[in-house]
Write an enzyme that holds these catalytic residues in place. Sequence first.
Site, PDB file in Angstrom:
ATOM      1  N   LYS A  35       0.868  -1.178   0.000  1.00 53.86           N
ATOM      2  CA  LYS A  35       0.000   0.000   0.000  1.00 53.86           C
ATOM      3  C   LYS A  35       0.904   1.227   0.000  1.00 53.86           C
ATOM      4  CE  LYS A  35      -1.706   1.661   3.933  1.00 53.86           C
ATOM      5  NZ  LYS A  35      -1.521   3.114   3.911  1.00 53.86           N
ATOM      6  N   ASP A  63      -3.424   4.487  -1.230  1.00 55.79           N
ATOM      7  CA  ASP A  63      -4.095   4.976  -0.016  1.00 55.79           C
ATOM      8  C   ASP A  63      -3.933   6.489   0.063  1.00 55.79           C
ATOM      9  OD1 ASP A  63      -5.120   5.494   2.436  1.00 55.79           O
ATOM     10  OD2 ASP A  63      -3.588   4.429   3.568  1.00 55.79           O
ATOM     11  N   LYS A  65      -6.545   8.292   0.853  1.00 53.67           N
ATOM     12  CA  LYS A  65      -7.677   8.649   1.726  1.00 53.67           C
ATOM     13  C   LYS A  65      -8.499   9.772   1.085  1.00 53.67           C
ATOM     14  CE  LYS A  65      -6.036   6.621   5.898  1.00 53.67           C
ATOM     15  NZ  LYS A  65      -4.645   6.325   5.476  1.00 53.67           N
ATOM     16  N   ALA A  67     -11.210  12.249  -0.190  1.00 55.81           N
ATOM     17  CA  ALA A  67     -12.396  12.817   0.465  1.00 55.81           C
ATOM     18  C   ALA A  67     -12.760  14.117  -0.245  1.00 55.81           C
ATOM     19  CB  ALA A  67     -12.133  13.067   1.941  1.00 55.81           C
ATOM     20  N   PRO A 172      -5.388  -1.767   9.768  1.00 54.35           N
ATOM     21  CA  PRO A 172      -4.078  -1.174  10.071  1.00 54.35           C
ATOM     22  C   PRO A 172      -3.913  -0.991  11.583  1.00 54.35           C
ATOM     23  CG  PRO A 172      -5.618   0.539   9.400  1.00 54.35           C
ATOM     24  CD  PRO A 172      -6.404  -0.741   9.466  1.00 54.35           C
ATOM     25  N   VAL A 174      -1.085  -2.323  13.265  1.00 51.40           N
ATOM     26  CA  VAL A 174      -0.314  -3.434  13.826  1.00 51.40           C
ATOM     27  C   VAL A 174       1.144  -3.014  14.006  1.00 51.40           C
ATOM     28  CG1 VAL A 174       0.557  -5.759  13.339  1.00 51.40           C
ATOM     29  CG2 VAL A 174      -1.813  -5.149  12.784  1.00 51.40           C
ATOM     30  N   GLY A 178       0.446  -0.253  18.159  1.00 51.17           N
ATOM     31  CA  GLY A 178       0.045  -0.962  19.372  1.00 51.17           C
ATOM     32  C   GLY A 178      -0.613  -2.314  19.233  1.00 51.17           C
ATOM     33  N   PRO A 181       0.334  -8.540  15.852  1.00 48.70           N
ATOM     34  CA  PRO A 181      -0.041  -9.295  14.656  1.00 48.70           C
ATOM     35  C   PRO A 181      -1.062 -10.371  15.028  1.00 48.70           C
ATOM     36  CG  PRO A 181       2.330  -9.030  14.746  1.00 48.70           C
ATOM     37  CD  PRO A 181       1.794  -8.515  16.056  1.00 48.70           C
ATOM     38  N   ARG A 196       5.752   0.170   9.648  1.00 52.20           N
ATOM     39  CA  ARG A 196       7.091   0.291  10.223  1.00 52.20           C
ATOM     40  C   ARG A 196       7.609  -0.969  10.910  1.00 52.20           C
ATOM     41  NH1 ARG A 196       5.201   5.550  13.278  1.00 52.20           N
ATOM     42  NH2 ARG A 196       3.297   4.282  13.129  1.00 52.20           N
TER      43      ARG A 196
END
Length: 224
Positions: A35, A63, A65, A67, A172, A174, A178, A181, A196
């Site tokens: 992505k 991605d 986003k 709008a 998203p 992961v 915080g 997986p 990251r």
Amino acid sequence: MESRVIIAVDPSPGTSLDRWVSLASSLCDLVAGFKVGLPFMFSYGVSGLRALRGSCDGLLIADFKLADVEHVMVSTLSHVIGYVDGVIAHSFIGLKGGLEGLKGYLDSVGVRLILVISMSHEGSLDVIDVNIDRLLWVADRLKPWGLVAPATRPQVISHVRGRAPWAVILAPGVGVQGARPGDGIRAGADYEIVGRLVTEASNPVEVVKWINGEHARALRERGG
Ligand code: XMP
């Protein structure tokens, strides 16, 4: 088992395109796809996207986003549409003059629409999450291919899964944000988006193999 991992490629300034092209090649057989967002496009432009596309034939998702009003979203996407399999847009812009036209355009070129229903950061609670059932109403009217819901709040994924059994759910959050997986998959997501945790790892291949193992475990636990 087919991988449930989509790698978020979000370059920091000064990173070379070669780094991402070689990362995509080395992970290609281990992940479902990649992505890219505005950091990638501002860093490398459409030619960079073409290079990434050429390095792996997995899913490639834009991605941005989106709008905006319909004709601006279509005009934006016309630059990249030949290189991507899916596009992420916000659901809160609504149908008439917005998402209906976007969906029609994407259907006509065979590219999948993915709508954001809830976001992984805490601020999503301020406005987005309190309107989640209305956003799910928008999604239900449009029936896009996919929905985004946060791995950081698995109960939101379960809610989305219950209300949209037809949707592919991408989760998203992961790693650095915080979630562990497998948290998203266990709650009903189809894919987890991981940035990251993988892209800044000293050995991305090993990290992806580990995540794939956690996903296999999560799928067994949820009975799927
Ligand atoms: P990290 O490095 O935190 O990157 O794994 C996360 C990636 O996922 C994107 N992201 C989201 N995309 N809805 C989305 O559509 C979300 O709630 C959301 N949260 C994170 C982010 O842009 C980055 O590429």
